[in-house]
Design a protein around this motif. Structure first.
Motif, PDB file in Angstrom:
ATOM      1  N   THR A  53       0.801  -1.225   0.000  1.00  0.00           N
ATOM      2  CA  THR A  53       0.000   0.000   0.000  1.00  0.00           C
ATOM      3  C   THR A  53       0.831   1.272   0.000  1.00  0.00           C
ATOM      4  N   ALA A  54       2.096   1.185   0.400  1.00  0.00           N
ATOM      5  CA  ALA A  54       2.924   2.390   0.509  1.00  0.00           C
ATOM      6  C   ALA A  54       3.015   3.196  -0.779  1.00  0.00           C
ATOM      7  N   PRO A  55       3.220   2.576  -1.967  1.00  0.00           N
ATOM      8  CA  PRO A  55       3.364   3.373  -3.194  1.00  0.00           C
ATOM      9  C   PRO A  55       2.085   4.060  -3.657  1.00  0.00           C
ATOM     10  N   LEU A  56       0.931   3.754  -3.069  1.00  0.00           N
ATOM     11  CA  LEU A  56      -0.340   4.258  -3.579  1.00  0.00           C
ATOM     12  C   LEU A  56      -0.855   5.480  -2.835  1.00  0.00           C
ATOM     13  N   SER A  57      -0.053   6.003  -1.935  1.00  0.00           N
ATOM     14  CA  SER A  57      -0.540   7.119  -1.120  1.00  0.00           C
ATOM     15  C   SER A  57      -0.888   8.346  -1.968  1.00  0.00           C
ATOM     16  N   GLY A  58      -0.282   8.486  -3.139  1.00  0.00           N
ATOM     17  CA  GLY A  58      -0.579   9.648  -3.980  1.00  0.00           C
ATOM     18  C   GLY A  58      -1.384   9.325  -5.217  1.00  0.00           C
ATOM     19  N   SER A  59      -1.918   8.117  -5.331  1.00  0.00           N
ATOM     20  CA  SER A  59      -2.659   7.706  -6.524  1.00  0.00           C
ATOM     21  C   SER A  59      -3.994   8.438  -6.621  1.00  0.00           C
ATOM     22  N   PRO A  60      -4.300   9.050  -7.793  1.00  0.00           N
ATOM     23  CA  PRO A  60      -5.581   9.764  -7.931  1.00  0.00           C
ATOM     24  C   PRO A  60      -6.789   8.827  -7.867  1.00  0.00           C
ATOM     25  N   VAL A  61      -6.636   7.613  -8.390  1.00  0.00           N
ATOM     26  CA  VAL A  61      -7.757   6.666  -8.362  1.00  0.00           C
ATOM     27  C   VAL A  61      -8.082   6.284  -6.912  1.00  0.00           C
ATOM     28  N   VAL A  62      -7.033   5.970  -6.160  1.00  0.00           N
ATOM     29  CA  VAL A  62      -7.223   5.616  -4.754  1.00  0.00           C
ATOM     30  C   VAL A  62      -7.792   6.798  -3.978  1.00  0.00           C
ATOM     31  N   ALA A  63      -7.293   7.996  -4.299  1.00  0.00           N
ATOM     32  CA  ALA A  63      -7.777   9.194  -3.612  1.00  0.00           C
ATOM     33  C   ALA A  63      -9.273   9.396  -3.858  1.00  0.00           C
ATOM     34  N   MET A  64      -9.741   9.090  -5.076  1.00  0.00           N
ATOM     35  CA  MET A  64     -11.159   9.248  -5.402  1.00  0.00           C
ATOM     36  C   MET A  64     -12.016   8.244  -4.609  1.00  0.00           C
ATOM     37  N   ILE A  65     -11.546   6.991  -4.555  1.00  0.00           N
ATOM     38  CA  ILE A  65     -12.294   5.970  -3.822  1.00  0.00           C
ATOM     39  C   ILE A  65     -12.338   6.302  -2.329  1.00  0.00           C
ATOM     40  N   SER A  91     -11.972   9.246  -0.897  1.00  0.00           N
ATOM     41  CA  SER A  91     -12.785  10.434  -0.611  1.00  0.00           C
ATOM     42  C   SER A  91     -14.271  10.085  -0.600  1.00  0.00           C
ATOM     43  N   TYR A  92     -14.662   9.150  -1.477  1.00  0.00           N
ATOM     44  CA  TYR A  92     -16.059   8.722  -1.483  1.00  0.00           C
ATOM     45  C   TYR A  92     -16.412   8.017  -0.179  1.00  0.00           C
ATOM     46  N   LEU A  93     -15.532   7.110   0.271  1.00  0.00           N
ATOM     47  CA  LEU A  93     -15.791   6.402   1.518  1.00  0.00           C
ATOM     48  C   LEU A  93     -15.816   7.344   2.713  1.00  0.00           C
ATOM     49  N   GLU A  94     -14.951   8.360   2.669  1.00  0.00           N
ATOM     50  CA  GLU A  94     -14.921   9.315   3.767  1.00  0.00           C
ATOM     51  C   GLU A  94     -16.177  10.170   3.793  1.00  0.00           C
ATOM     52  N   ALA A  95     -16.704  10.481   2.598  1.00  0.00           N
ATOM     53  CA  ALA A  95     -17.913  11.298   2.525  1.00  0.00           C
ATOM     54  C   ALA A  95     -19.171  10.491   2.810  1.00  0.00           C
ATOM     55  N   ASP A  96     -19.108   9.173   2.648  1.00  0.00           N
ATOM     56  CA  ASP A  96     -20.274   8.321   2.856  1.00  0.00           C
ATOM     57  C   ASP A  96     -19.912   7.199   3.835  1.00  0.00           C
ATOM     58  N   PRO A  97     -19.938   7.481   5.131  1.00  0.00           N
ATOM     59  CA  PRO A  97     -19.539   6.462   6.118  1.00  0.00           C
ATOM     60  C   PRO A  97     -20.435   5.230   6.106  1.00  0.00           C
ATOM     61  N   VAL A  98     -21.691   5.377   5.675  1.00  0.00           N
ATOM     62  CA  VAL A  98     -22.574   4.204   5.628  1.00  0.00           C
ATOM     63  C   VAL A  98     -22.054   3.202   4.601  1.00  0.00           C
ATOM     64  N   SER A  99     -21.619   3.709   3.431  1.00  0.00           N
ATOM     65  CA  SER A  99     -21.047   2.813   2.418  1.00  0.00           C
ATOM     66  C   SER A  99     -19.784   2.147   2.935  1.00  0.00           C
ATOM     67  N   ALA A 100     -18.957   2.905   3.652  1.00  0.00           N
ATOM     68  CA  ALA A 100     -17.739   2.324   4.227  1.00  0.00           C
ATOM     69  C   ALA A 100     -18.099   1.253   5.253  1.00  0.00           C
ATOM     70  N   PHE A 101     -19.131   1.506   6.043  1.00  0.00           N
ATOM     71  CA  PHE A 101     -19.597   0.551   7.055  1.00  0.00           C
ATOM     72  C   PHE A 101     -20.042  -0.755   6.392  1.00  0.00           C
ATOM     73  N   VAL A 102     -20.844  -0.632   5.330  1.00  0.00           N
ATOM     74  CA  VAL A 102     -21.324  -1.826   4.616  1.00  0.00           C
ATOM     75  C   VAL A 102     -20.162  -2.559   3.954  1.00  0.00           C
ATOM     76  N   LEU A 103     -19.215  -1.803   3.381  1.00  0.00           N
ATOM     77  CA  LEU A 103     -18.046  -2.415   2.752  1.00  0.00           C
ATOM     78  C   LEU A 103     -17.210  -3.175   3.785  1.00  0.00           C
ATOM     79  N   GLY A 104     -17.045  -2.601   4.964  1.00  0.00           N
ATOM     80  CA  GLY A 104     -16.297  -3.289   6.025  1.00  0.00           C
ATOM     81  C   GLY A 104     -16.955  -4.601   6.409  1.00  0.00           C
ATOM     82  N   ALA A 105     -18.301  -4.592   6.520  1.00  0.00           N
ATOM     83  CA  ALA A 105     -19.019  -5.828   6.847  1.00  0.00           C
ATOM     84  C   ALA A 105     -18.851  -6.854   5.742  1.00  0.00           C
TER      85      ALA A 105
END
Length: 550
Positions: free
Chosen positions: A152-164, A166-180
């Motif tokens: 995971t270390a090389p991906l800290s600046g990846s725009p694709v990862v940053a987009m995903i 940011s979506y999870l951070e903005a939608d904690p319910v989706s992150a919660f369901v994804l974690g389950a």
């Protein structure tokens, strides 16, 4: 991105495998002691929660504890409220495991590997051998966490990862369901939480999204246990459904608090990894503290939510014995093997609830046992007839030996089923009609012995299905251990008689006869292992050979 997916998948696969390896070592080497630990807190909710936490810490899994609790409940030898207390403690124990695995002990990896592999390959004693498996699994778990960090270390600046992210951070319910979902997919909340924490430590996940994922993993863990017991008796499913409702409901409540109140998690630690793992730990501790006083009313609600079926399913009249396969001996023997496996499954279904009749008589349970026993008698007769017809045709020596082995296994299963329906049910009926009870110590001894025989029956069914030589050797070792345990329990009973314990004197004959019947059932089902042990050279005359293969 493809390279990241490959490396991360490999690291996660190793993490799942290593956690399972540790659990396998504990199960194979120390399962009898763990069952004793879970039984030790019976009658006290707080002690039961502590026992569940300790067992989960050893097994590296609250789901493994849930399966044991479900088996106790299915046998009617565990009060529902105590079962729920065990699961609440087990959830906390699995959180402790995640905390321990994140300690900075990478320098110990080479030592763990050297000692673990040496013990596993060179030790003859089962305890030391499985201890080596546990140490090796622990080392591999630490290696896998390092691999996740490296991937995971090389991906800290990846725009694709940053987009995903940011979506999870903005939608904690989706992150919660994804974690389950990920916990369910990985079949381990420990592995899922370790992955989330490691990714957050590398800066790949922001704290808010990672916290939602961790809380979701707690929901997923409860779902795993419920899904694994969909076909279990209602008494077992109620405990797991209640645990899921408590754990999942409080996880959703905690998610709402994090999303709306946005508390400062810095109080949980200086670094994001510390904050996340401590959030997981304190959440599960809070669940125990909040829910433990209410386990009894919760189980009353669960009884309404999971009622008893109105009409119990009767034994199936289907048969795996295909007359058209008799022209092909290998195919016919496979059919006979499947039918013998069905006999074993029916025996397990009889043995599981039979012991609960000693305390809670149920005419419906007795009826189901009688129906299953009649079905086993039918299958036993048809297997013998099928093999007799098969032997009229040409067969080589190996096929003939396999055919006779199946007949002998079927004979032993039928004998064990007869002991359940005649001896155990008969003694339970005498207990009820004479108004007798076992002493608390005597009941604990008998339930421990019944648990062991059930575990050996499960192992025998696995051997029938897989033909695994290591499992066959383990079953024969367990048979010797059961013989020794029966003698120890008989000695304990005699000691209680010597002290003049009145309740032990009144039920003495039934206590000793029950121990003997259970030992005879265990001996009968253990025959499954003998043909495999003889073929592999593990069985010399009437004793196991001393050598242990790597």
């Amino acid at each position: 991105m493809m390279a990241f997916a490959i490396h991360l998948s490999g690291a996660v696969a190793l993490l799942i495998f290593s956690v399972r390896m540790i659990r396998t070592g504990v199960e194979r080497g120390f399962m009898g002691q763990i069952r004793g630990v879970l039984r030790s807190g019976e009658g006290n909710r707080t002690a039961s929660a502590g026992a569940g936490a300790f067992a989960a810490a050893l097994l590296q899994s609250s789901t493994a504890v849930a399966m044991l609790v479900a088996s106790f409940a299915a046998a009617s030898t565990l009060r529902p409220a105590i079962g729920l207390a065990l699961l609440l403690g087990a959830d906390f124990g699995s959180a402790v495991v995640a905390r321990v695995l994140l300690l900075p002990v990478e320098a110990a990896i080479p030592i763990l590997l050297v000692v673990g592999v040496a013990l596993f390959l060179r030790s003859d004693a089962r305890g030391w051998k499985q201890g080596g498996r546990i140490l090796t699994g622990l080392a591999l778990a630490l290696v896998s966490l390092g691999m996740i960090r490296a991937a995971t270390a090389p991906l800290s600046g990846s725009p694709v990862v940053a987009m995903i992210v940011s979506y999870l951070e903005a939608d904690p319910v989706s992150a919660f369901v994804l974690g389950a979902f990920l916990a369910l997919l990985m079949h381990s909340s420990v592995a899922a939480v370790l992955m989330f924490v490691t990714m957050a430590a590398e800066g790949l996940l922001p704290l808010g999204a990672a916290a939602a994922l961790v809380l979701g993993a707690n929901l997923g863990s409860g779902v795993i246990a419920v899904m694994l017991t969909l076909s279990a008796p209602p008494a077992a499913r109620r405990i797991l459904v209640a645990n899921l409702a408590i754990r999942g409901g409080l996880a959703a409540l905690a998610l709402g608090v994090l999303a709306l109140a946005q508390p400062d998690l810095a109080m949980l630690g200086r670094l994001p990894a510390d904050q996340l793992i401590n959030l997981h730990l304190f959440f599960n501790l809070a669940v125990v503290l909040l829910a433990l006083p209410f386990v009894r009313p919760v189980m009353e609600v669960a009884t309404l939510a999971v009622p008893e079926p109105q009409h119990a399913a009767e034994a199936s009249q289907l048969s795996a014995l295909d007359a058209r396969a008799l022209a092909d001996p290998d195919r016919a023997l496979a059919c006979a093997g499947r039918e013998v496996l069905r006999m074993g499954e029916a025996l397990y279904a009889m043995l599981t609830p039979a012991f609960g009749l000693y305390r809670d008589w149920s005419s419906e349970t007795v009826r189901r046992i009688d129906v299953a026993e009649d079905e086993i008698d039918r299958m036993h007769f048809e297997v013998k007839l099928y093999i007799a017809r098969l032997r009229k045709g040409p067969m080589d020596a190996a096929q003939t030996r396999r055919a006779m082995d199946l007949v002998n296994i079927a004979n032993n299963i039928e004998e064990a089923a007869d002991r359940v329906s005649t001896n155990l049910v008969g003694m339970a009926r005498r207990m009820q009609s004479d108004g007798l009870n076992f002493s608390d110590a005597g009941w604990r001894d008998l339930t421990e012995f019944h648990d062991q025989v059930l575990a050996d029956t499960q192992l025998a069914l696995n051997i029938l299905l897989t033909g695994d030589a290591d499992s066959a050797r383990q079953l024969l070792e367990e048979k010797d251990r059961v013989r020794q345990l029966e003698q120890q329990l008989q000695d304990r009973h005699i000691d209680r008689l010597r002290r003049g314990t009145a309740i032990s004197i009144e039920s003495s004959n039934l206590h000793q006869e029950t121990l003997r019947a259970l030992k005879q059932i265990n001996s009968a089902i253990s025959y499954v292992a003998y043909p495999i042990a003889e073929e592999t050279g593990d069985l010399l005359s009437t004793r196991l050979s001393g050598g242990v293969r790597p």
